[in-house]
Structure formats: structure tokens, C-alpha cells
Scaffold this motif. Structure first.
Motif, PDB file in Angstrom:
ATOM      1  N   ARG A 143       0.736  -0.923  -0.630  1.00 53.05           N
ATOM      2  CA  ARG A 143       0.091  -0.239  -0.174  1.00 53.05           C
ATOM      3  C   ARG A 143       1.038   0.883  -0.019  1.00 53.05           C
ATOM      4  N   LEU A 144       1.871   0.843   1.285  1.00 52.86           N
ATOM      5  CA  LEU A 144       3.172   2.361   0.900  1.00 52.86           C
ATOM      6  C   LEU A 144       3.429   2.688  -0.752  1.00 52.86           C
ATOM      7  N   LEU A 145       4.224   1.341  -0.539  1.00 49.48           N
ATOM      8  CA  LEU A 145       5.297   1.770  -1.947  1.00 49.48           C
ATOM      9  C   LEU A 145       3.454   2.362  -3.379  1.00 49.48           C
ATOM     10  N   SER A 146       2.938   1.314  -3.430  1.00 50.40           N
ATOM     11  CA  SER A 146       1.914   1.760  -4.136  1.00 50.40           C
ATOM     12  C   SER A 146       1.755   3.731  -4.222  1.00 50.40           C
ATOM     13  N   ARG A 147       1.445   4.608  -3.202  1.00 47.70           N
ATOM     14  CA  ARG A 147       0.924   5.499  -2.886  1.00 47.70           C
ATOM     15  C   ARG A 147       2.146   6.034  -3.186  1.00 47.70           C
ATOM     16  N   ARG A 148       3.398   5.845  -2.581  1.00 47.23           N
ATOM     17  CA  ARG A 148       4.799   6.962  -2.472  1.00 47.23           C
ATOM     18  C   ARG A 148       5.487   6.905  -4.113  1.00 47.23           C
ATOM     19  N   LEU A 149       4.660   5.659  -5.090  1.00 46.59           N
ATOM     20  CA  LEU A 149       5.002   5.367  -6.584  1.00 46.59           C
ATOM     21  C   LEU A 149       4.562   7.084  -7.074  1.00 46.59           C
ATOM     22  N   ASN A 150       3.591   7.592  -6.656  1.00 45.51           N
ATOM     23  CA  ASN A 150       2.819   9.043  -6.933  1.00 45.51           C
ATOM     24  C   ASN A 150       3.548   9.705  -6.786  1.00 45.51           C
ATOM     25  N   ASN A 151       3.848  10.142  -5.353  1.00 46.39           N
ATOM     26  CA  ASN A 151       4.550  11.198  -5.102  1.00 46.39           C
ATOM     27  C   ASN A 151       5.458  12.143  -6.595  1.00 46.39           C
ATOM     28  N   PRO A 152       5.551  13.433  -5.697  1.00 50.37           N
ATOM     29  CA  PRO A 152       6.296  13.650  -6.637  1.00 50.37           C
ATOM     30  C   PRO A 152       7.861  13.623  -6.509  1.00 50.37           C
ATOM     31  N   THR A 153       8.819  14.107  -6.899  1.00 50.72           N
ATOM     32  CA  THR A 153      10.602  13.745  -6.210  1.00 50.72           C
ATOM     33  C   THR A 153      10.589  14.598  -5.924  1.00 50.72           C
ATOM     34  N   VAL A 154      10.466  15.434  -5.262  1.00 47.23           N
ATOM     35  CA  VAL A 154      11.142  16.089  -4.150  1.00 47.23           C
ATOM     36  C   VAL A 154       9.583  16.386  -2.313  1.00 47.23           C
ATOM     37  N   THR A 155       8.981  16.349  -2.987  1.00 49.04           N
ATOM     38  CA  THR A 155       8.043  15.101  -2.185  1.00 49.04           C
ATOM     39  C   THR A 155       8.985  13.718  -1.517  1.00 49.04           C
ATOM     40  N   GLU A 156       9.266  12.785  -2.921  1.00 44.83           N
ATOM     41  CA  GLU A 156       9.822  11.120  -2.550  1.00 44.83           C
ATOM     42  C   GLU A 156      10.755  11.806  -1.265  1.00 44.83           C
ATOM     43  N   TRP A 157      11.436  12.816  -1.568  1.00 43.40           N
ATOM     44  CA  TRP A 157      12.144  12.459  -1.271  1.00 43.40           C
ATOM     45  C   TRP A 157      13.035  13.076   0.604  1.00 43.40           C
ATOM     46  N   GLU A 158      11.747  14.125   0.194  1.00 35.51           N
ATOM     47  CA  GLU A 158      11.408  14.312   1.998  1.00 35.51           C
ATOM     48  C   GLU A 158      10.891  13.167   2.574  1.00 35.51           C
ATOM     49  N   THR A 159      10.182  12.591   1.725  1.00 37.25           N
ATOM     50  CA  THR A 159       9.649  11.116   2.651  1.00 37.25           C
ATOM     51  C   THR A 159      10.627  10.747   3.276  1.00 37.25           C
ATOM     52  N   THR A 160      11.711  10.480   2.504  1.00 40.27           N
ATOM     53  CA  THR A 160      12.333   9.105   2.306  1.00 40.27           C
ATOM     54  C   THR A 160      13.619   9.238   3.660  1.00 40.27           C
ATOM     55  N   VAL A 161      13.672  11.148   3.702  1.00 42.40           N
ATOM     56  CA  VAL A 161      14.589  11.388   4.245  1.00 42.40           C
ATOM     57  C   VAL A 161      14.316  10.753   6.253  1.00 42.40           C
ATOM     58  N   ARG A 162      12.778  11.422   5.859  1.00 41.25           N
ATOM     59  CA  ARG A 162      11.443  11.242   6.802  1.00 41.25           C
ATOM     60  C   ARG A 162      11.848  10.146   7.283  1.00 41.25           C
ATOM     61  N   GLU A 163      11.261   9.146   7.102  1.00 43.57           N
ATOM     62  CA  GLU A 163      11.892   7.772   6.975  1.00 43.57           C
ATOM     63  C   GLU A 163      13.201   6.990   7.707  1.00 43.57           C
ATOM     64  N   LEU A 164      14.295   7.173   6.613  1.00 39.52           N
ATOM     65  CA  LEU A 164      15.695   7.158   6.985  1.00 39.52           C
ATOM     66  C   LEU A 164      15.766   7.780   8.765  1.00 39.52           C
ATOM     67  N   GLY A 165      15.949   8.824   9.053  1.00 40.53           N
ATOM     68  CA  GLY A 165      15.584   9.420  10.272  1.00 40.53           C
ATOM     69  C   GLY A 165      14.624   8.562  11.113  1.00 40.53           C
ATOM     70  N   ARG A 166      13.174   8.299  10.701  1.00 41.67           N
ATOM     71  CA  ARG A 166      13.088   7.594  11.592  1.00 41.67           C
ATOM     72  C   ARG A 166      13.339   5.752  11.590  1.00 41.67           C
ATOM     73  N   ILE A 167      13.966   5.096  11.042  1.00 42.32           N
ATOM     74  CA  ILE A 167      14.840   4.459  11.507  1.00 42.32           C
ATOM     75  C   ILE A 167      15.779   4.544  12.106  1.00 42.32           C
ATOM     76  N   ASN A 168      16.958   5.528  11.825  1.00 42.25           N
ATOM     77  CA  ASN A 168      17.837   6.635  12.879  1.00 42.25           C
ATOM     78  C   ASN A 168      17.449   5.862  14.060  1.00 42.25           C
ATOM     79  N   THR A 169      16.398   6.402  14.764  1.00 39.64           N
ATOM     80  CA  THR A 169      16.035   7.032  15.431  1.00 39.64           C
ATOM     81  C   THR A 169      15.611   5.036  16.452  1.00 39.64           C
ATOM     82  N   LEU A 170      14.820   4.561  15.671  1.00 39.21           N
ATOM     83  CA  LEU A 170      15.155   3.263  16.490  1.00 39.21           C
ATOM     84  C   LEU A 170      15.643   2.545  16.232  1.00 39.21           C
ATOM     85  N   ARG A 171      16.844   2.177  15.352  1.00 34.78           N
ATOM     86  CA  ARG A 171      17.809   1.895  16.000  1.00 34.78           C
ATOM     87  C   ARG A 171      18.941   2.255  17.352  1.00 34.78           C
ATOM     88  N   LEU A 172      18.760   3.660  16.985  1.00 34.99           N
ATOM     89  CA  LEU A 172      19.343   4.337  18.131  1.00 34.99           C
ATOM     90  C   LEU A 172      18.766   3.731  19.462  1.00 34.99           C
TER      91      LEU A 172
END
Length: 178
Positions: A143-172
């Protein structure tokens, strides 16, 4: 009699390390940088976070990690993203395997659909699809992949960096106690 320095060896593939803020603050800056850089797949980020040592609390460390991620050049962020395993594929990385545990339990046809959408995503955005996968299953990833495939490139980059930050927080949070 002086105490022996604490030695914590980072590893991405076998056994996780666990420590607390007090122990982390006793380690040399270079070792903290190596541990965090390895954990987050980004040695320059590990260096930048370790420069904030001593950490007053786990929240101080997490704030430093977030701030420094946002300061990294795009190429460094992209390098960190690309170091993550592809969602739904088996990995020897203990952290990724734990984060993706529900996805990896998905039926083969769901994993095949995830692989297909991940390839389409990479073709469109030129980087891996990244989501904080802790606690979500294969159908949610689709569901997430299908939705995010429709994002504009800038929006998707921001979303990806936000998700990377969430992963980093989870790991720490998973390896460092406050």
C-alpha cells in the motif's frame, strides 16, 4: 588502579551491541563514531553525531542524530539509503532483519509484488524505497509503495529522508538505553 576502557565492537551482521548513555560517554569519540556510523550505515553521520559527545541523555543523542542527518550533503544521505537492504529480501543484517520481520513472513506472492514495486520505485526515483518497517507487514508495504510511487520527486525525497530518520531513531533506541 585505573579501570580498563570499555570496548564495544560494532557489527552489522552478527550480534547487536547494547550500551547506555553513561557507557557511551566513556568511549573515545572515534569509537562512538564507528559504532553509530556502522549502526546507521553512514560513517560521516557517525562522526558528526559523536562530535556532540558527551550526551546528556538519550534524547540529546537522538536530537543530534536528527540534526546531523538533515545537515548531511544529499550524496551522503543517498549513500546511507542505498546501504539498506531491499525490503522483503533476506538479509544477514541483524537490525534490518528484525525491522522487517513481519514483511519477511509474507506469502511468496506478496514478496514478489513488493520486489516488483521496489524495482519500479528505483527506476522512478533512482534510490531504494525506504520505510521504517518495524511492525508492518507485506500488505502495508505494498500500500505504501503504491501510494509513494505517485509522489512528486521532491515530496518523495523528503519522505525518504524522514523515514531514514525514523529508522535511525529506532536503531539508536534499540541499542542505547537512556
Amino acid at each position: 588502579m585505573s579501570e580498563q576502557p570499555i570496548t564495544v565492537t560494532p557489527t552489522r551482521t552478527t550480534t547487536p551491541f547494547h550500551t547506555d548513555i553513561a557507557e557511551l560517554n566513556q568511549l573515545p569519540c572515534e569509537q562512538v563514531a564507528a559504532l553509530i556510523g556502522d549502526l546507521l550505515y553512514n560513517p560521516p553521520l557517525g562522526d558528526a553525531i559523536a562530535a556532540d559527545q558527551p550526551f546528556r541523555s538519550l534524547e540529546h543523542l537522538l536530537d543530534a542524530a536528527h540534526r546531523e542527518l538533515l545537515r548531511l550533503p544529499r550524496v551522503e544521505v543517498l549513500s546511507s539509503i542505498q546501504a539498506h537492504p531491499v525490503l522483503g529480501e533476506e538479509t544477514t543484517d541483524i537490525y534490518s532483519r528484525a525491522e522487517q520481520s513481519f514483511i519477511l513472513e509474507s506469502p511468496p506472492e506478496v514478496l514478489a509484488d513488493i520486489a516488483d514495486l521496489c524495482r519500479r520505485y528505483e527506476d522512478r526515483f533512482h534510490h531504494l524505497f525506504l520505510v521504517c518497517a518495524q511492525g508492518i507487514g507485506g500488505h502495508e508495504v505494498l500500500r505504501l509503495l503504491s501510494r509513494r510511487l505517485n509522489n512528486p520527486t521532491v515530496t518523495e525525497w523528503e519522505t525518504t529522508v524522514r523515514e531514514l530518520g525514523r529508522i535511525n531513531t529506532l536503531r539508536l533506541r534499540s541499542v542505547i538505553r537512556g
